[in-house]
Design a protein around this motif. Structure first.
Motif, PDB file in Angstrom:
ATOM      1  N   VAL A  20       0.969   8.981  -0.456  1.00 35.85           N
ATOM      2  CA  VAL A  20       1.736  10.122  -0.965  1.00 35.85           C
ATOM      3  C   VAL A  20       1.255  11.394  -0.264  1.00 35.85           C
ATOM      4  O   VAL A  20       0.041  11.618  -0.143  1.00 35.85           O
ATOM      5  N   ALA A  79       5.767   3.733   0.873  1.00 44.46           N
ATOM      6  CA  ALA A  79       5.287   2.508   0.227  1.00 44.46           C
ATOM      7  C   ALA A  79       5.618   1.350   1.157  1.00 44.46           C
ATOM      8  O   ALA A  79       6.780   1.046   1.392  1.00 44.46           O
ATOM      9  N   GLY A 132      13.654  12.702  -2.568  1.00 42.66           N
ATOM     10  CA  GLY A 132      12.724  13.030  -3.632  1.00 42.66           C
ATOM     11  C   GLY A 132      12.012  14.331  -3.333  1.00 42.66           C
ATOM     12  O   GLY A 132      12.327  15.011  -2.353  1.00 42.66           O
ATOM     13  N   LYS A 133      11.036  14.663  -4.161  1.00 40.11           N
ATOM     14  CA  LYS A 133      10.351  15.946  -4.044  1.00 40.11           C
ATOM     15  C   LYS A 133       9.215  15.936  -3.043  1.00 40.11           C
ATOM     16  O   LYS A 133       8.727  16.972  -2.616  1.00 40.11           O
ATOM     17  N   GLN A 134       8.717  14.738  -2.709  1.00 47.45           N
ATOM     18  CA  GLN A 134       7.442  14.603  -2.024  1.00 47.45           C
ATOM     19  C   GLN A 134       7.492  13.332  -1.191  1.00 47.45           C
ATOM     20  O   GLN A 134       8.027  12.324  -1.641  1.00 47.45           O
ATOM     21  N   VAL A 139      10.340   7.759   0.332  1.00 46.63           N
ATOM     22  CA  VAL A 139      10.945   8.859  -0.434  1.00 46.63           C
ATOM     23  C   VAL A 139      10.808  10.105   0.429  1.00 46.63           C
ATOM     24  O   VAL A 139       9.706  10.463   0.846  1.00 46.63           O
ATOM     25  N   ASP A 172       0.849  -1.186   0.000  1.00 40.95           N
ATOM     26  CA  ASP A 172       0.000   0.000   0.000  1.00 40.95           C
ATOM     27  C   ASP A 172       0.894   1.248   0.000  1.00 40.95           C
ATOM     28  O   ASP A 172       1.902   1.287   0.701  1.00 40.95           O
ATOM     29  N   THR A 173       0.517   2.234  -0.763  1.00 41.13           N
ATOM     30  CA  THR A 173       1.354   3.422  -0.937  1.00 41.13           C
ATOM     31  C   THR A 173       0.599   4.689  -0.576  1.00 41.13           C
ATOM     32  O   THR A 173      -0.523   4.890  -1.020  1.00 41.13           O
ATOM     33  N   VAL A 192       6.753   9.912   0.103  1.00 39.35           N
ATOM     34  CA  VAL A 192       6.047   8.704  -0.327  1.00 39.35           C
ATOM     35  C   VAL A 192       6.369   7.601   0.682  1.00 39.35           C
ATOM     36  O   VAL A 192       7.534   7.397   1.020  1.00 39.35           O
ATOM     37  N   ASP A 247       0.089  15.056   0.445  1.00 42.70           N
ATOM     38  CA  ASP A 247      -0.771  15.972  -0.299  1.00 42.70           C
ATOM     39  C   ASP A 247      -1.672  15.271  -1.311  1.00 42.70           C
ATOM     40  O   ASP A 247      -2.400  15.916  -2.053  1.00 42.70           O
ATOM     41  N   VAL A 248      -1.589  13.926  -1.376  1.00 48.59           N
ATOM     42  CA  VAL A 248      -2.564  13.161  -2.155  1.00 48.59           C
ATOM     43  C   VAL A 248      -3.408  12.346  -1.166  1.00 48.59           C
ATOM     44  O   VAL A 248      -4.623  12.445  -1.144  1.00 48.59           O
ATOM     45  N   HIS A 249      -2.723  11.579  -0.313  1.00 47.43           N
ATOM     46  CA  HIS A 249      -3.427  10.705   0.636  1.00 47.43           C
ATOM     47  C   HIS A 249      -3.449  11.244   2.061  1.00 47.43           C
ATOM     48  O   HIS A 249      -4.181  10.754   2.895  1.00 47.43           O
TER      49      HIS A 249
END
Lengths: 323, 323
Positions: free
Chosen positions: A45, A129, A123-125, A87, A42-43, A127, A47-49
């Motif tokens: 991110v 995972a 990375g930029k954001q 990340v 399960d991942t 994550v 500002d998305v999740h």
């Protein structure tokens, strides 16, 4: 951040699971099992999740692992291991990353899980995972396709609380309902309950990650049955009813991320399931039934009225007669 | 992108591995094994670990999986499954994502591997987080700590080619050396060779992901030995020697991402290893020896001269006498 130092700090000093042959420190992890092995991933991110504004790093870690543990529960397995690919963007500090791992460990400890690997890269954001492994008796995996006509539909805990907690954090002002916020940030996946049901001959299980409207439709479709849900029986917490009286039922159907279990059990094995729940002091509510069907679907009943319940939580008065 | 449609398109229609109990389509994947199970994970981030300017999506997918398969090889195991967590930014098209999966499948097919799960979510930057499972005979995992005084040090294939290929793409102008570029984009992890060596009583293995200077130091440290490398014996391809004559040895030591195997074997089992290599038409070069040590380290010899080889590839004339 010194990745090497971080790994040393996070690597377990011992392993709780006896099936570990070789832990962290070589090219890969090695284990051994005479049981069936369940694996999920399960991942999440940023500002998305999730967002730092509603979730501290500790809760982000906890909830990311909870989503995986909930999948292991939905297969009826006992959680064993997890690994983490992270990340990390420049605005996350090493302390925050350690808190995130602490959040995972808080949940992992509950189930005796070991952290067995992963990597941390830039990375930029953010994550997260995660993968997780669980064990179960051979042939005892609990599938969505296992529902049969005559079964009873049940759900653990209460529904819609996580959605209510998110609403508190996003669109309300303090003081928040502590209960709802806690349910959003620190859901309790039902893996112990699920693994204690391994004695049952047949059990259909699905975890409530997208809302029971969606999960019930998955059961209907995979099992080729019609799932009947009684709207009046939906388990809704006092808190959700009092804080969001007009939204409670909608969120109970489609809120998602409660990480409860939705399942079906035969009349014969209903008592054993209830005894297990009672022993664990866990709330289990029977909310409907299963009938045979040429056109698998979910019907939601309210008094005399029956409507088709779509995966999104929307209802249609006119029943769909075909797929 | 319609995730549902993409999953349908990418899900295998059958499984190559007979240990699969339940494939993609329920809450999690289920398998069963009487052998030991090896598990590894590796994460690649766009503009950190690779760039679209030097790698097409197909090669990105291939190489991301290759890094995992190489870890499975370094444990001596036979690759079985992989799962993929993908974070997709807006500038990647669905076609490119499918190409990326095709690249993974190209390598997966070589080893009879199955894609068993994962998820695809949106984000700012492409992230490919892969996990892989392999099998091996019980107790036959090949550790870095298994080197013993008297062993011979060997390496598969040639070294430094991947670094040479990257140099071609970044700092050279066409026509590029096709051989070097291919070695950079499509390295060949040595998993079949490694798993065919399961008959050997003892074998120390490490895969060359960071350059043999780094890997040899890991062996020295984990096994508590001194590793001796003969500079003149390093296997370097004709292409690398002719295109980058002045850099060839440096990159052979520290280039990384060749995904060859560096290992040690006893005098007694050397012949069996060579027979296996010959049968597979695979180049194996003996490049040094192992001696006992109070201060584990790597020495690189050139004629009469011996220097300490640091993990970075740098050398020190004055030997370090302590850790």
């Amino acid at each position: 951040m010194e990745e090497f130092e971080l790994i040393r700090r996070l690597s377990p000093s011992y392993y709780r699971q006896s099936s570990v042959v070789k832990g962290i420190g070589d090219d890969a992890f090695v284990f051994r099992s005479s049981e069936d092995i369940v694996f999920t991933t399960d991942t999440m991110v940023e500002d998305v999740h999730f967002s730092k504004s509603t979730m501290a790093p500790h809760a982000v870690g906890y909830r990311a692992l909870a989503a995986n543990v909930s999948d292991l529960a939905a297969m009826g397995s006992e959680p064993a291991f997890y690994s983490v690919s992270l990340v990390v963007p420049p605005d996350w500090t090493e302390e925050e990353i350690v808190e995130l791992y602490d959040g995972m460990d808080e949940l992992g400890r509950v189930f005796g899980m070991d952290l067995i690997g992963g990597d941390t890269v830039s990375g930029k954001q953010l994550v997260v995972a995660i993968t997780a492994h669980g064990y179960l008796q051979k042939g005892k995996a609990r599938y969505r396709s296992a529902a049969r006509p005559g079964d009873l539909l049940f759900v653990t805990g209460t529904l819609g609380d996580s959605r209510g907690g998110l609403e508190e954090l996003l669109h309300s002002s303090p003081p928040f309902s502590e209960y709802l916020v806690q349910r959003h940030r620190y859901p309790e996946p039902r893996a112990v309950f699920a693994s204690r049901l391994q004695g049952l001959n047949r059990l259909c299980l699905n975890d409530v990650s997208d809302g029971i409207a969606s999960e019930a439709n998955e059961i209907a479709s995979a099992s080729g049955v019609t799932v009947h849900v009684d709207r009046e029986l939906l388990p809704i917490s006092e808190s959700l009813r009092s804080v969001y009286p007009e939204k409670a039922v909608e969120w109970a159907l489609s809120g998602g991320e409660d990480f409860e279990l939705l399942g079906t059990v035969s009349e014969q094995e209903k008592e054993e399931l209830l005894r297990t729940a009672e022993h664990m002091k866990m709330r289990v509510t029977f909310i409907g039934t299963i009938t045979s069907s040429d056109a698998p679907r979910v019907l939601i009943h309210s008094g005399e009225k029956a409507e088709t319940l779509l995966p999104t939580g929307y209802t249609h008065l006119q029943e769909r007669r075909s797929q």
